[in-house]
Write a protein that holds these residues in place. Structure first.
Motif, mmCIF file in Angstrom:
data_model
loop_
_atom_site.group_PDB
_atom_site.id
_atom_site.type_symbol
_atom_site.label_atom_id
_atom_site.label_comp_id
_atom_site.label_asym_id
_atom_site.label_seq_id
_atom_site.Cartn_x
_atom_site.Cartn_y
_atom_site.Cartn_z
ATOM 1 N N GLN A 60 88.109 117.056 101.523
ATOM 2 C CA GLN A 60 88.982 115.910 101.748
ATOM 3 C C GLN A 60 89.760 116.011 103.040
ATOM 4 O O GLN A 60 90.212 115.024 103.584
ATOM 5 C CB GLN A 60 90.010 115.833 100.614
ATOM 6 N N ARG A 61 89.961 117.235 103.517
ATOM 7 C CA ARG A 61 90.903 117.409 104.616
ATOM 8 C C ARG A 61 90.284 117.998 105.884
ATOM 9 O O ARG A 61 90.794 117.778 106.976
ATOM 10 C CB ARG A 61 92.052 118.304 104.099
ATOM 11 N N CYS A 62 89.182 118.755 105.776
ATOM 12 C CA CYS A 62 88.615 119.402 106.971
ATOM 13 C C CYS A 62 87.755 118.412 107.750
ATOM 14 O O CYS A 62 86.771 117.892 107.231
ATOM 15 C CB CYS A 62 87.773 120.618 106.586
ATOM 16 N N ILE A 63 88.131 118.205 108.991
ATOM 17 C CA ILE A 63 87.427 117.246 109.834
ATOM 18 C C ILE A 63 86.003 117.732 110.120
ATOM 19 O O ILE A 63 85.101 116.939 110.349
ATOM 20 C CB ILE A 63 88.184 117.085 111.172
ATOM 21 N N LEU A 64 85.789 119.049 110.130
ATOM 22 C CA LEU A 64 84.509 119.595 110.559
ATOM 23 C C LEU A 64 83.544 119.872 109.406
ATOM 24 O O LEU A 64 82.469 120.422 109.617
ATOM 25 C CB LEU A 64 84.731 120.872 111.375
ATOM 26 N N ILE A 65 83.934 119.531 108.180
ATOM 27 C CA ILE A 65 83.024 119.760 107.053
ATOM 28 C C ILE A 65 82.214 118.505 106.760
ATOM 29 O O ILE A 65 82.764 117.416 106.589
ATOM 30 C CB ILE A 65 83.803 120.185 105.782
ATOM 31 N N LYS A 66 80.879 118.674 106.749
ATOM 32 C CA LYS A 66 80.020 117.550 106.430
ATOM 33 C C LYS A 66 79.828 117.452 104.917
ATOM 34 O O LYS A 66 79.899 116.375 104.346
ATOM 35 C CB LYS A 66 78.667 117.721 107.117
ATOM 36 N N SER A 67 79.568 118.589 104.290
ATOM 37 C CA SER A 67 79.391 118.572 102.838
ATOM 38 C C SER A 67 79.480 120.003 102.299
ATOM 39 O O SER A 67 79.326 120.963 103.049
ATOM 40 C CB SER A 67 78.046 117.947 102.460
ATOM 41 N N ILE A 68 79.714 120.112 100.996
ATOM 42 C CA ILE A 68 79.819 121.423 100.356
ATOM 43 C C ILE A 68 78.888 121.455 99.141
ATOM 44 O O ILE A 68 78.787 120.477 98.393
ATOM 45 C CB ILE A 68 81.265 121.743 99.937
ATOM 46 N N TYR A 69 78.210 122.586 98.955
ATOM 47 C CA TYR A 69 77.202 122.742 97.905
ATOM 48 C C TYR A 69 77.531 123.949 97.043
ATOM 49 O O TYR A 69 78.099 124.938 97.540
ATOM 50 C CB TYR A 69 75.816 122.957 98.539
ATOM 51 N N GLU A 70 77.139 123.853 95.785
ATOM 52 C CA GLU A 70 77.133 125.068 94.979
ATOM 53 C C GLU A 70 75.960 125.901 95.491
ATOM 54 O O GLU A 70 74.834 125.413 95.574
ATOM 55 C CB GLU A 70 76.944 124.746 93.496
ATOM 56 N N PHE A 71 76.220 127.141 95.852
ATOM 57 C CA PHE A 71 75.210 127.950 96.522
ATOM 58 C C PHE A 71 74.289 128.621 95.503
ATOM 59 O O PHE A 71 74.748 129.280 94.573
ATOM 60 C CB PHE A 71 75.912 129.008 97.384
ATOM 61 N N TYR A 72 72.967 128.420 95.703
ATOM 62 C CA TYR A 72 72.000 129.043 94.804
ATOM 63 C C TYR A 72 71.200 130.147 95.484
ATOM 64 O O TYR A 72 70.954 131.191 94.881
ATOM 65 C CB TYR A 72 71.023 127.993 94.243
ATOM 66 N N ALA A 73 70.768 129.901 96.727
ATOM 67 C CA ALA A 73 69.897 130.906 97.330
ATOM 68 C C ALA A 73 69.805 130.734 98.834
ATOM 69 O O ALA A 73 70.041 129.648 99.369
ATOM 70 C CB ALA A 73 68.492 130.810 96.724
ATOM 71 N N ARG A 74 69.461 131.822 99.526
ATOM 72 C CA ARG A 74 69.155 131.785 100.948
ATOM 73 C C ARG A 74 68.104 132.832 101.234
ATOM 74 O O ARG A 74 67.870 133.734 100.423
ATOM 75 C CB ARG A 74 70.406 132.045 101.797
ATOM 76 N N GLY A 75 67.435 132.705 102.391
ATOM 77 C CA GLY A 75 66.451 133.715 102.736
ATOM 78 C C GLY A 75 65.748 133.353 104.028
ATOM 79 O O GLY A 75 65.750 132.183 104.430
ATOM 80 N N THR A 76 65.173 134.363 104.672
ATOM 81 C CA THR A 76 64.451 134.088 105.911
ATOM 82 C C THR A 76 63.006 133.693 105.618
ATOM 83 O O THR A 76 62.287 133.263 106.496
ATOM 84 C CB THR A 76 64.471 135.306 106.848
#
Lengths: 469, 123
Positions: A60-76
Motif C-alpha cells: 500500500q505504501r512502497c512506491i517501488l513495489i509492483k506486487s508481492i507473492y507468497e514464495f514457493y520456490a526458486r532455482g537456476t
C-alpha cells in the motif's frame, strides 16, 4: 506466522528499494527479515515477514513495489524449482481440492514464446490443482517468473531475434500472488504536469514520493522544508498525513502569480491545504526559530546551482564605508515610490550548505528525527568519505541512494538524529579553510563543475541537464 | 495564513536583538477562520514547546478568549479542542508582526510573512 514472500519491484530507482522497505516497516513498527547479501539491482527479492498483513502494508505504501507473492520456490533450473516446490507442498496443499486459479508464466527482460509458456505450466502438473481454471476472476493466481540478464541490442547489426536465448534465464521464481502494489499509482496522481502550480525546479513525482517515504511521514508528524521552492516535497508528505512547514529565501517561488499562493493552490488540488501549516520567507542562515527540537523530519531538495543557485543574505563584496552609510539611509527611509525593500544576497556554496543543513537539522529535529535531502555529486570523483565531510556528532547516515545520470548523479541522503541531548543553533559562519589538509568532497563547487561539463572526464554534456535541480 | 502555532515559534532575529524579542506583536491584521483537521496526538506532542503566556496574550489581542491564563495541568478534550482552534484555525492573512524590542516590522501578505532581514540587521 513467519513466512517467505517474494517481492517484485518496479524497474526504476533500484538503489532506493531497500531504504524504502526499511522506512515503511519502521513507520508501522514491524520487521523485515532481509536476505544475507541483498542484491538490490535485481527485480525480485525474497524476504521473511512475521505476518501476511505486513505484505499488504508494504504494497500500500512502497512506491517501488509492483506486487508481492507468497514464495514457493526458486532455482537456476526448473528441476531445482520443482524440487523446492514439492518440498513446500504444505504451503499450497489447501488450494488443491477446489480453488479456481490462473497460472501466469512471464519473463523479466525477455518475452517467453507461448508454446514454451504452456510447457512450463504443464511441468507443474504434479501440483494437481482440481479447481477450475478462471482467467477473469480466479481465487488464486500462481506466477512463475523467469529472470534474464539485461541484453541491450547491439549498436550496429541486426536487432536481436524475439526468442533468442529463450530458456537462458538467470533464475526462476514461483509463488502465489497476494497483493498488487497500490502506491505506484500515486506517481500519476502527483504528476507535475497535472499540478495546479509548479516551476522549473519542481521535483518529479516518483522521487518526491520516495523522499516522503524516507521521512516516515504519517499522521501526527511535523515536517519542515527549508528550501520550499514550489513545494514538490510537501504534497506527498502531507498526503501521507504529516503536516508541513515551508520556508524559502525567495517568496516568489512559493507564491507564484495570482491568489492564493501557488503552493496553496496545488495543495488544495490534492486536498491537503490544511496540512500546510505555514509558508514563510526567510533565509535559513538567518532564521527566526525561537527554539529547536520542533520537527519529526526535514525534507528538502536544496538548490545546487544548475537550474537555480542557492542564495543567502549578505553581499559578495563588502561595501565601502560611504556606500554603507548611503545604503543605511535608504533602507531606513525608503522613498515612497520605491518597491518593497529587497535585501542583497550572495551565493551559498553547496558543500557549506550541506554541512549547515546537517547542523540545522541536529538543532531543529526531535531525537530520532530524520533529515532527507538530495546531494548532487560528480560520478567519477565521488568517494564514500564525501558524505562524512558534512557530518557532525549526534547524526548518523542511514541511507544513501544514487540516482545516476551518467557523468553526474544525485544521492538521496537520509540521516537520523541519534543524539538525545539539546544542541545550539548552527553559526552558519564559514572560514576559507586550507584545502591541503582537509578532504575536498566531489560536490564542492558543483555548479562550476557542471557548467564545465565535468571536464576532468571524457563525459558528454548531453547526459546532463534533463533533470530539475 | 500565519497561524498562531507559527507565531508562537518565531522570534525577532535581527542582529543584537536578543531580549524582549518575543512574541512579535500583530498589527493591522486581517483574520480568517478556516477549519483544520483535529489531531490530539499532534497537539499533545507540541504542548511542551508552547510559550503559554505569549499564546494566550496574542489570542486575547485577536479577540479569542477561550484559553485559560495559566496552562492547566490536566489536559481534557474541551481544552484540546480550544487549543486546536487557537493554534491552527485562526489565520492572519494580511498585516504585520512588529518586534517589541527593535520595532522591526515583518509584513504579512497573502498569508506569507516576510522574515528577511535588512543588510544592517544580519550578523
Amino acid at each position: 506466522m513467519k513466512a517467505c514472500y517474494l517481492i517484485a519491484f518496479a524497474q526504476s530507482h533500484s538503489d532506493f528499494r531497500l531504504p524504502e522497505l526499511q522506512s515503511i516497516s519502521e513507520i508501522h513498527g514491524f520487521q523485515i527479515h532481509l536476505p544475507k547479501d541483498p542484491d538490490t539491482s535485481r527485480p525480485f527479492m525474497v524476504v521473511e515477514l512475521d505476518e501476511e498483513e505486513h505484505a499488504f502494508i508494504l504494497a500500500q505504501r512502497c512506491i517501488l513495489i509492483k506486487s508481492i507473492y507468497e514464495f514457493y520456490a526458486r532455482g537456476t533450473t526448473y528441476e531445482e524449482v520443482h524440487e523446492m516446490n514439492r518440498s513446500n507442498r504444505h504451503l499450497w496443499e489447501r488450494y488443491v481440492p477446489d480453488t479456481s486459479f490462473k497460472f501466469i508464466v512471464t519473463g523479466f527482460n525477455h518475452t517467453i514464446p507461448q508454446r514454451r509458456q504452456r510447457d512450463v505450466i504443464e511441468s507443474f502438473a504434479y501440483m494437481d490443482f482440481r479447481g477450475k481454471i478462471d482467467m477473469k476472476n480466479p481465487e488464486i493466481t500462481m506466477v512463475c517468473f523467469e529472470e534474464y540478464e539485461s541484453r541491450p541490442a547491439p549498436a550496429n547489426g541486426p536487432p536481436r531475434k524475439r526468442c533468442e536465448d529463450d530458456g537462458g534465464f538467470k533464475e526462476v521464481f514461483f509463488g502465489r500472488l497476494i497483493v498488487e502494489g497500490t502506491a505506484r499509482q500515486l506517481v500519476g496522481v502527483f504528476d507535475v504536469k497535472k499540478r495546479a502550480y509548479f516551476g522549473n525546479t519542481s521535483m518529479e513525482a516518483e522521487i518526491s514520493l520516495l523522499m516522503a517515504n524516507q521521512t516516515l511521514a504519517s499522521p501526527g508528524k511535523w515536517i519542515y522544508d527549508p528550501f520550499m521552492g514550489t513545494g514538490s516535497m510537501a504534497y506527498p508528505t502531507a498526503h501521507f498525513g504529516a503536516v508541513v512547514f515551508g520556508s524559502d529565501i525567495d517568496g516568489r517561488q512559493m507564491r507564484g502569480k495570482g491568489k492564493p499562493p501557488g503552493v496553496i493552490r496545488a495543495a488544495t488540488q490534492y486536498g491537503i491545504a490544511s496540512r500546510i501549516i505555514d509558508l514563510c520567507t526567510f533565509d535559513v542562515t538567518n532564521n527566526p526559530w525561537r527554539c529547536g527540537e520542533l520537527f519529526d523530519a526535514i525534507v528538502t531538495d536544496p538548490p545546487y546551482g544548475v537550474r537555480a543557485g542557492a542564495k543567502r543574505l549578505g553581499r559578495k563584496r563588502e561595501l565601502s564605508e560611504d556606500k554603507k552609510a548611503l545604503y543605511l539611509q535608504h533602507s531606513q527611509n525608503p522613498r515612497s515610490d520605491d518597491q518593497p525593500y529587497i535585501p542583497p544576497t550572495k551565493p551559498y556554496e553547496l558543500s557549506n550548505l550541506a554541512g549547515d543543513l546537517v547542523l540545522l537539522a541536529r538543532y531543529l529535529l526531535r531525537p530520532g528525527g530524520r533529515l532527507v535531502f538530495f546531494l548532487p555529486t560528480v560520478t567519477d570523483e565521488y568517494q564514500e568519505v564525501d558524505i562524512h565531510t558534512m557530518m557532525c556528532e549526534g547524526m548518523e547516515v542511514i541511507a544513501n541512494s544514487l540516482q545516476d545520470f551518467g557523468s553526474w548523479g544525485r544521492r538521496l541522503i537520509t540521516i537520523r538524529k541519534i543524539a538525545t541531548q539539546k544542541f545550539s543553533p548552527p553559526s552558519f559562519q564559514h572560514v576559507e579553510e586550507d584545502a591541503m589538509d582537509t578532504h575536498v568532497p566531489a560536490h564542492r563547487d558543483f555548479r562550476e563543475k557542471y557548467f564545465q561539463g565535468f571536464s576532468r572526464g571524457q563525459c558528454n554534456g548531453d547526459q546532463a541537464g534533463t533533470v530539475s535541480t | 495564513m500565519v497561524r498562531l502555532v507559527t507565531h508562537n515559534l518565531l522570534a525577532c532575529h535581527a542582529k543584537d536583538c536578543n531580549t524582549n524579542n518575543f512574541p512579535l506583536v500583530f498589527q493591522n491584521v486581517q483574520l480568517e477562520i478556516r477549519e483544520a483537521e483535529f489531531n490530539s496526538d499532534f497537539i499533545r506532542n507540541f504542548l511542551p514547546k508552547i510559550e503559554w503566556n505569549a499564546l494566550v496574550k496574542t489570542a486575547y489581542e485577536l479577540g479569542d478568549t477561550s484559553l485559560p491564563q495559566d496552562q492547566p495541568e490536566m489536559v481534557d478534550d474541551e481544552f484540546l479542542k480550544n487549543l486546536h482552534h487557537v493554534l491552527f484555525e485562526i489565520h492572519i492573512i494580511e498585516g504585520g508582526m512588529v518586534c517589541p524590542n527593535c520595532k522591526h516590522n515583518y509584513p504579512i501578505s497573502d498569508g506569507i510573512p516576510n522574515m528577511l532581514l535588512a543588510e544592517h540587521e544580519i550578523a
